[in-house]
Design a protein around this motif. Structure first.
Motif, PDB file in Angstrom:
ATOM      1  N   ALA A 179       0.806  -1.204  -0.171  1.00  0.00           N
ATOM      2  CA  ALA A 179       0.029  -0.024  -0.041  1.00  0.00           C
ATOM      3  C   ALA A 179       0.820   1.114   0.100  1.00  0.00           C
ATOM      4  O   ALA A 179       0.455   2.124  -0.545  1.00  0.00           O
ATOM      5  CB  ALA A 179      -0.878   0.035   1.052  1.00  0.00           C
ATOM      6  N   VAL A 180       1.833   1.154   0.516  1.00  0.00           N
ATOM      7  CA  VAL A 180       3.064   2.572   1.080  1.00  0.00           C
ATOM      8  C   VAL A 180       3.293   2.563  -0.574  1.00  0.00           C
ATOM      9  O   VAL A 180       3.407   3.649  -1.200  1.00  0.00           O
ATOM     10  CB  VAL A 180       3.906   2.014   1.813  1.00  0.00           C
ATOM     11  N   LEU A 181       3.927   1.575  -1.380  1.00  0.00           N
ATOM     12  CA  LEU A 181       4.404   1.457  -2.761  1.00  0.00           C
ATOM     13  C   LEU A 181       3.421   2.183  -3.690  1.00  0.00           C
ATOM     14  O   LEU A 181       3.761   3.007  -4.532  1.00  0.00           O
ATOM     15  CB  LEU A 181       5.197   0.308  -2.976  1.00  0.00           C
ATOM     16  N   LEU A 182       2.220   1.599  -3.381  1.00  0.00           N
ATOM     17  CA  LEU A 182       1.108   2.204  -4.433  1.00  0.00           C
ATOM     18  C   LEU A 182       1.070   3.558  -4.473  1.00  0.00           C
ATOM     19  O   LEU A 182       0.936   4.086  -5.444  1.00  0.00           O
ATOM     20  CB  LEU A 182      -0.247   1.319  -4.107  1.00  0.00           C
ATOM     21  N   ALA A 183       1.078   4.088  -3.133  1.00  0.00           N
ATOM     22  CA  ALA A 183       0.888   5.549  -2.953  1.00  0.00           C
ATOM     23  C   ALA A 183       2.269   6.230  -3.428  1.00  0.00           C
ATOM     24  O   ALA A 183       1.981   7.332  -4.171  1.00  0.00           O
ATOM     25  CB  ALA A 183       0.665   5.834  -1.610  1.00  0.00           C
ATOM     26  N   LYS A 184       3.276   5.768  -3.294  1.00  0.00           N
ATOM     27  CA  LYS A 184       4.482   6.714  -3.620  1.00  0.00           C
ATOM     28  C   LYS A 184       4.917   6.288  -5.031  1.00  0.00           C
ATOM     29  O   LYS A 184       5.288   7.384  -5.722  1.00  0.00           O
ATOM     30  CB  LYS A 184       5.723   5.878  -3.166  1.00  0.00           C
ATOM     31  N   LEU A 185       4.148   5.449  -5.798  1.00  0.00           N
ATOM     32  CA  LEU A 185       4.664   5.108  -7.282  1.00  0.00           C
ATOM     33  C   LEU A 185       3.850   6.375  -8.062  1.00  0.00           C
ATOM     34  O   LEU A 185       4.270   6.693  -9.099  1.00  0.00           O
ATOM     35  CB  LEU A 185       3.807   3.889  -7.690  1.00  0.00           C
ATOM     36  N   LYS A 186       2.839   6.939  -7.515  1.00  0.00           N
ATOM     37  CA  LYS A 186       1.970   7.904  -8.028  1.00  0.00           C
ATOM     38  C   LYS A 186       2.886   9.098  -8.091  1.00  0.00           C
ATOM     39  O   LYS A 186       2.627  10.097  -9.180  1.00  0.00           O
ATOM     40  CB  LYS A 186       0.731   8.364  -7.315  1.00  0.00           C
ATOM     41  N   ILE A 187       3.883   9.344  -7.230  1.00  0.00           N
ATOM     42  CA  ILE A 187       4.610  10.523  -7.242  1.00  0.00           C
ATOM     43  C   ILE A 187       5.912  10.377  -7.746  1.00  0.00           C
ATOM     44  O   ILE A 187       6.843  11.252  -7.887  1.00  0.00           O
ATOM     45  CB  ILE A 187       4.530  11.286  -5.795  1.00  0.00           C
ATOM     46  N   PHE A 188       6.130   9.082  -7.969  1.00  0.00           N
ATOM     47  CA  PHE A 188       7.625   8.688  -8.328  1.00  0.00           C
ATOM     48  C   PHE A 188       8.246   9.548  -9.395  1.00  0.00           C
ATOM     49  O   PHE A 188       9.411   9.790  -9.505  1.00  0.00           O
ATOM     50  CB  PHE A 188       7.593   7.228  -8.490  1.00  0.00           C
ATOM     51  N   ASP A 189       7.425   9.334 -10.618  1.00  0.00           N
ATOM     52  CA  ASP A 189       8.035  10.018 -11.915  1.00  0.00           C
ATOM     53  C   ASP A 189       8.441  11.464 -11.609  1.00  0.00           C
ATOM     54  O   ASP A 189       9.236  11.992 -12.062  1.00  0.00           O
ATOM     55  CB  ASP A 189       7.233   9.794 -13.009  1.00  0.00           C
ATOM     56  N   GLU A 190       7.498  12.129 -10.947  1.00  0.00           N
ATOM     57  CA  GLU A 190       7.796  13.568 -10.638  1.00  0.00           C
ATOM     58  C   GLU A 190       9.026  13.740  -9.747  1.00  0.00           C
ATOM     59  O   GLU A 190       9.974  14.519  -9.987  1.00  0.00           O
ATOM     60  CB  GLU A 190       6.630  14.110  -9.991  1.00  0.00           C
ATOM     61  N   GLU A 191       9.058  12.680  -8.652  1.00  0.00           N
ATOM     62  CA  GLU A 191      10.566  12.602  -7.972  1.00  0.00           C
ATOM     63  C   GLU A 191      11.566  12.293  -8.616  1.00  0.00           C
ATOM     64  O   GLU A 191      12.872  13.199  -8.528  1.00  0.00           O
ATOM     65  CB  GLU A 191      10.254  11.677  -6.802  1.00  0.00           C
ATOM     66  N   LEU A 192      11.516  11.715  -9.881  1.00  0.00           N
ATOM     67  CA  LEU A 192      12.741  11.180 -10.430  1.00  0.00           C
ATOM     68  C   LEU A 192      13.215  12.650 -11.129  1.00  0.00           C
ATOM     69  O   LEU A 192      14.399  12.709 -11.402  1.00  0.00           O
ATOM     70  CB  LEU A 192      12.460  10.263 -11.645  1.00  0.00           C
ATOM     71  N   GLU A 193      12.262  13.192 -11.635  1.00  0.00           N
ATOM     72  CA  GLU A 193      12.463  14.389 -12.548  1.00  0.00           C
ATOM     73  C   GLU A 193      13.329  15.490 -11.470  1.00  0.00           C
ATOM     74  O   GLU A 193      14.424  16.061 -11.867  1.00  0.00           O
ATOM     75  CB  GLU A 193      11.269  15.177 -12.900  1.00  0.00           C
ATOM     76  N   GLN A 194      12.955  15.538 -10.140  1.00  0.00           N
ATOM     77  CA  GLN A 194      13.566  16.452  -9.441  1.00  0.00           C
ATOM     78  C   GLN A 194      14.700  16.007  -8.763  1.00  0.00           C
ATOM     79  O   GLN A 194      15.938  16.630  -8.812  1.00  0.00           O
ATOM     80  CB  GLN A 194      12.423  16.578  -7.818  1.00  0.00           C
TER      81      GLN A 194
END
Ligand SMILES: *Cc1c(COP(=O)(O)O)cnc(C)c1O
Length: 375
Positions: A243-258
């Protein structure tokens, strides 16, 4: 200042997280709940492979494919000398012999010339059977998989991608953990995609192999829960962690850019004063770590101390080459030179790197190091 800021990230996913936790705590499906299966679907789609098998840690994600391949005593598995201990530990756990290979100074990743040399020496010595290569995406940069694949196919070696730090990286648009026969990643909290405990995942396009690994993940389970076909592990990912990973995956690509913006800003700031990590054409790093090179060990100590005086945390990944780790010193070495690893282990240090690092914080770090270098 924090080395990795997980609290800022938590605030972004807090609401969704507690909704999921509330659900799971109410339905009590703590083991293999629906979130685990949802996550596997999302992850296989993200990486672009047919199968994702989540598991209990990045270490299990490496061990399970080795077990499935039947790697064991008398087999040689090639692994970079400069990586986290677990990359080689899993080889020794199966009874096989890790053969340490030097890395490249600019990418920190396995050096294909050294790999070729090590394979040649193992073959000419004729004591071990070359079986597999574990190529690590160190600090987030994918290894040179086109060359590794060419070499491995000549000797029929299996390729295991240790993408514990590399999840989210890519080569020419193809995602990390999708290279080689099988990819492994870790969801340890400090990795690019981390959960709130231990976790990992395995990726492959091979249907039969995926089925074997699913079985090994749960005690070698057969068709029925209490029919066990082989030796396995208790290697599942918890539903709460999924469940933690499902939530984090949603913001992951943005985080990668950052992360990539942070890395680019660092590189610019350290230009002409320190050796910075390389950007390579066609390669996208997930920037698990941002690693600089000091001139030598004394110089490194000095820089680390100065940063510490200003309350800026650093870390040394990795201070001991694997061939010098206690349990591996008994292994016959000399299959190739390990000079670059020896030198890097004395010179590298990593500085704060996470998606929420502020420009002012970065500028402060750059300024402190710049001043110290110009003294
Ligand atoms: C973290 C890491 C592992 C192990 O992952 P765990 O989830 O901690 O078991 C393996 N290889 C590399 C390169 C790592 O950085």
């Amino acid at each position: 200042m924090q080395f990795i800021d997980l609290r800022t990230q938590y605030k972004l996913i807090e609401k969704e997280l507690w909704n999921s936790f509330h659900d799971i705590l109410s339905n009590t499906r703590f083991i293999m709940g629906k979130e685990v299966l949802q996550l596997e679907e999302k992850l296989q789609e993200y990486v672009g492979v047919k199968h994702c098998i989540t598991c209990a840690s990045g270490t299990d994600a490496l061990l399970i494919p080795l077990m499935a391949y039947g790697v064991g005593s008398g087999d040689a598995v090639f692994v970079p000398d400069f990586t986290f201990y677990a990359s080689a530990e899993v080889i020794a756990l199966t009874g096989a012999t890790p053969v340490f290979v030097d890395v490249k100074e600019d990418s920190f990743n396995i050096d294909c010339d050294s790999l070729q040399m090590a394979i040649d020496s193992v073959i000419s010595e004729n004591a071990l059977k070359p079986k597999a290569v574990i190529a690590v995406d160190l600090f987030g940069l994918p290894a040179e998989f086109d060359r590794i694949t060419t070499i491995a196919s000549k000797y029929n070696l299996r390729i295991i991608e240790d993408g514990a730090q590399g999840f989210g990286g890519a080569i020419k648009g193809k995602k990390a953990c999708g290279f080689g026969n099988v990819g492994a990643t870790s969801f340890f909290p400090a990795k690019p995609l981390g959960c709130y405990g231990d976790g990992g995942a395995i990726f492959t396009n091979d249907d039969d192999f995926a089925a074997q690994m699913r079985s090994i993940r749960i005690h070698g389970q057969g068709r029925d829960k209490y029919e066990n076909e082989r030796l396995g592990l208790n290697g599942r990912l918890d539903t709460l962690q999924a469940a933690v990973l499902l939530a984090k995956l949603k913001i992951f690509d943005e985080e990668l850019e950052q992360r990539n913006e942070v890395a680019a800003r660092y590189n610019k700031g350290f230009d002409n004063i320190l050796e910075t990590p390389g950007f390579f054409e066609g390669y996208t790093s997930s920037w698990a770590q941002y690693t600089l090179k000091a001139e030598d060990e004394t110089h490194r100590e000095k820089l680390i101390k100065v940063l510490k005086d200003f309350d800026i945390p650093t870390a040394v990944y990795y201070p001991i080459p694997l061939h010098k780790q206690k349990v591996f010193t008994g292994i016959k070495g000399g299959y190739c030179q390990l000079n670059i690893t020896d030198s890097l282990s004395k010179r590298v240090f990593s500085i704060p790197m996470h998606p929420y690092l502020k420009k002012e914080e970065q500028d402060r770090i750059i300024e402190i190091i710049r001043r110290e270098m110009e003294r």
